[in-house]
Design an enzyme around this catalytic site. Sequence first.
Site, PDB file in Angstrom:
ATOM      1  N   CYS A 199      22.201  -8.177 -15.270  1.00 26.46           N
ATOM      2  CA  CYS A 199      22.679  -6.969 -14.609  1.00 26.46           C
ATOM      3  C   CYS A 199      24.136  -6.698 -14.990  1.00 26.46           C
ATOM      4  CB  CYS A 199      22.552  -7.097 -13.093  1.00 26.46           C
ATOM      5  SG  CYS A 199      23.602  -8.398 -12.393  1.00 26.46           S
ATOM      6  N   CYS A 229      26.624  -9.369 -14.015  1.00 24.96           N
ATOM      7  CA  CYS A 229      26.658 -10.494 -14.952  1.00 24.96           C
ATOM      8  C   CYS A 229      27.578 -10.181 -16.129  1.00 24.96           C
ATOM      9  CB  CYS A 229      25.256 -10.801 -15.467  1.00 24.96           C
ATOM     10  SG  CYS A 229      24.097 -11.393 -14.208  1.00 24.96           S
ATOM     11  N   ASP A 253       1.007 -15.986 -22.524  1.00 23.42           N
ATOM     12  CA  ASP A 253       1.666 -17.275 -22.364  1.00 23.42           C
ATOM     13  C   ASP A 253       1.779 -17.532 -20.860  1.00 23.42           C
ATOM     14  OD1 ASP A 253       3.404 -19.555 -22.862  1.00 23.42           O
ATOM     15  OD2 ASP A 253       5.040 -18.248 -22.217  1.00 23.42           O
ATOM     16  N   ASP A 275       7.189 -15.081 -24.000  1.00 18.93           N
ATOM     17  CA  ASP A 275       8.637 -14.962 -23.809  1.00 18.93           C
ATOM     18  C   ASP A 275       9.449 -16.076 -24.456  1.00 18.93           C
ATOM     19  OD1 ASP A 275       7.974 -17.103 -21.979  1.00 18.93           O
ATOM     20  OD2 ASP A 275       9.901 -16.712 -21.004  1.00 18.93           O
TER      21      ASP A 275
END
Length: 729
Positions: free
Chosen positions: A44, A47, A447, A628
């Site tokens: 965000c 951050c 995954d 990911d």
Amino acid sequence: MTAALRPGTSACPACDAAPAAQAIAERAPQKDARLSLSLPTIHCAACISAVEHRLQAQPGVTSARVNLTLKRATVEAAPEVTAEALVAALEGIGYEAHELDAGALTATGADRAGRDLLMRLAVAGFASMNVMLLSVSVWSGAEAATRDMFHWISAAIALPTIVFSGRPFYVNAWSALKHSRLNMDVPIVLAILLAVATSLWETMLSGEHAYFDAALTLVFFLLAGRYLDYRTRAVARSAAEELAALEVPRALRMTAAGEEMVEVRELAVGDLVLVRPGGRMPVDGEIVEGRSELDRALLTGETVPVFAEPGRLVSAGEVNLTGPLVVRASAVGEDTSLHRMADLVAIAESGRSRYTSLADRAAKLYAPGVHILSALAFLGWYLYTFDLRTALNIAAAVLIITCPCALGLAVPAVTTAASGRLFRRGMLIKHATALERLAEVDTVVFDKTGTLTAGAPHLGNAAEFPARDLEVALALAMGSSHPLARALTATLAEAGVRPAQVSAIEEVPGFGTQGRFEGRQVRLGRAAWMGAEPLAGTAAFLSLGDGAAARAFRFSDRLRDGAAEAVRALKEAGKEVLLISGDSAGAVEDLAAELGITRWVAEALPEDKAARVQVLRGDGRRVLMVGDGLNDTAALAAADVSISPASALDAARVASDIVLLGGDLAPVAEALTTARAATRRIRENFRIATVYNVIAVPLAIAGLATPLIAALAMSLSSITVSLNALRLR
């Protein structure tokens, strides 16, 4: 006259030995170094602000910029500033960071191609409007002298504009012809050149009509389609390059004289390498000294760190968590497992690039057909009238009226509309043909860790412990960087638990944390360290040193929001859903049962995942891969189309065609529905363009449409196609 001084020299030889002169020379300014850091945990604007402020506060740092989309920080700093110091500074405020090799990354900030197209489009639009104003005067019945003057002014505006703005079409057409093939740009260039040549001829002969406005309008609409197509593409970086960038650029080599920092390319098999806590393994090898725990999540998808001790094999890219390790290198450079994974990705990416889009397939039939029609029209009219001017005008009208503006807009207009719709649902389309490939999907491979699950341990049984035990556990957990300790700290702190007064806290690499509380030794860590029986699931044990048995804090990896809904919607749509994970069989089986997935594979290595995707494709399946991790990158690149969450590692996001911006997986099923609708709109646009040509081409061949009327008709078909595409929004 004086010569410029070079660093380290002075104006006279005598001064060269003078300490003062030498000191001045040594103070000559040095160019700042550029460091790149991967920041996988930022999410965000807060951050970004925290990371930038922390980095800029470090001594020697000139500037720091964070890119949230790429999850990367670029730091300009003095040469003495090390990446290790910056990583430590960020970890001090709770952000995971890893050094990237800036030399292995391609520049993505300079969006030169997009700016170039936009500039050419603006020039063509401005020139087109000005020439159109002059044409209005000619259409209104300007006298011969005035008409000729306006034609020459139009030529002066149009010629340099067409040369400049039309350059992308000329380059692509010439490239195709050099290799003895045709593409959409070949008839486009022929139409432009013929319209310009005809207009110049008419102008020099004082003719009534020149078609500079038609040529400019043609270039403008074609550039608009090209720019729309460009906007649907990400600033594409190769996933193989991103994997290469994760390779550690420098390492600490152990020698008889002590430690020395060397470039990784200087290491050889058999060298001893020291990897400090928080460092990434630079080589494949075997641990010969030290105990610690390894985070293998990037390579295998395992959520829980593994115990590391002498004799254990390690792979490049794994992260050392708690204690220093000395590793004897068994593979370096291009022979490491991380580099081999990059090779797998590069091979898979090259296979995907051979996908032929609907527009390219249409061009194979359309381009030669246009050339034949125009040539036949020219020959027919010349043989009928023996008037070269009339034959050229009609040939130009045929080329312009059949010019693939509508076909050129058919795909990018729809893709832009569909991309906008999916973006509002939290999905970013990166690749130009992703929607076409997504519409063909019949098999979806997920995954587990970080994709169907949140990818972080979640404390589930804190309520079973008395308040005093939680306070002791929190004090011990705060002294560790272990993922389970961090999860326990976050959960208890959020619940308002205050740490107990535990003294002499120390972390024992590979085992846990211990300290003194009320005169007793207390421990938080592995079951074997406490003399307890290990549990089937993930757990951390707390021993209060009072003779009572150690108790277990149980952790689980909770489902990602929307995971159950996405799997259910995909199965209802008739898609086959598979789960392939590097995690343990028990964890994968439990998740598959919870989601109703009947086909699953556990403990799969990165090459296993890619191989299974290739097998599915070999069986005729159209595969969507959703993953990911670094261990998913090769499979993401090998699939027909792929999706990664925004929380994914850089390399996984780059290898994927679509990025899921939010934390909810539910839009995955909607993306398939939107892709099928987009493909229908593309085919509708092709039909619209075909109907337009069926009606307009005979009129042009019959000589009933001048190049100007042809340009207006072409513009109308382009607008119709764009409006049809907007129905997707």
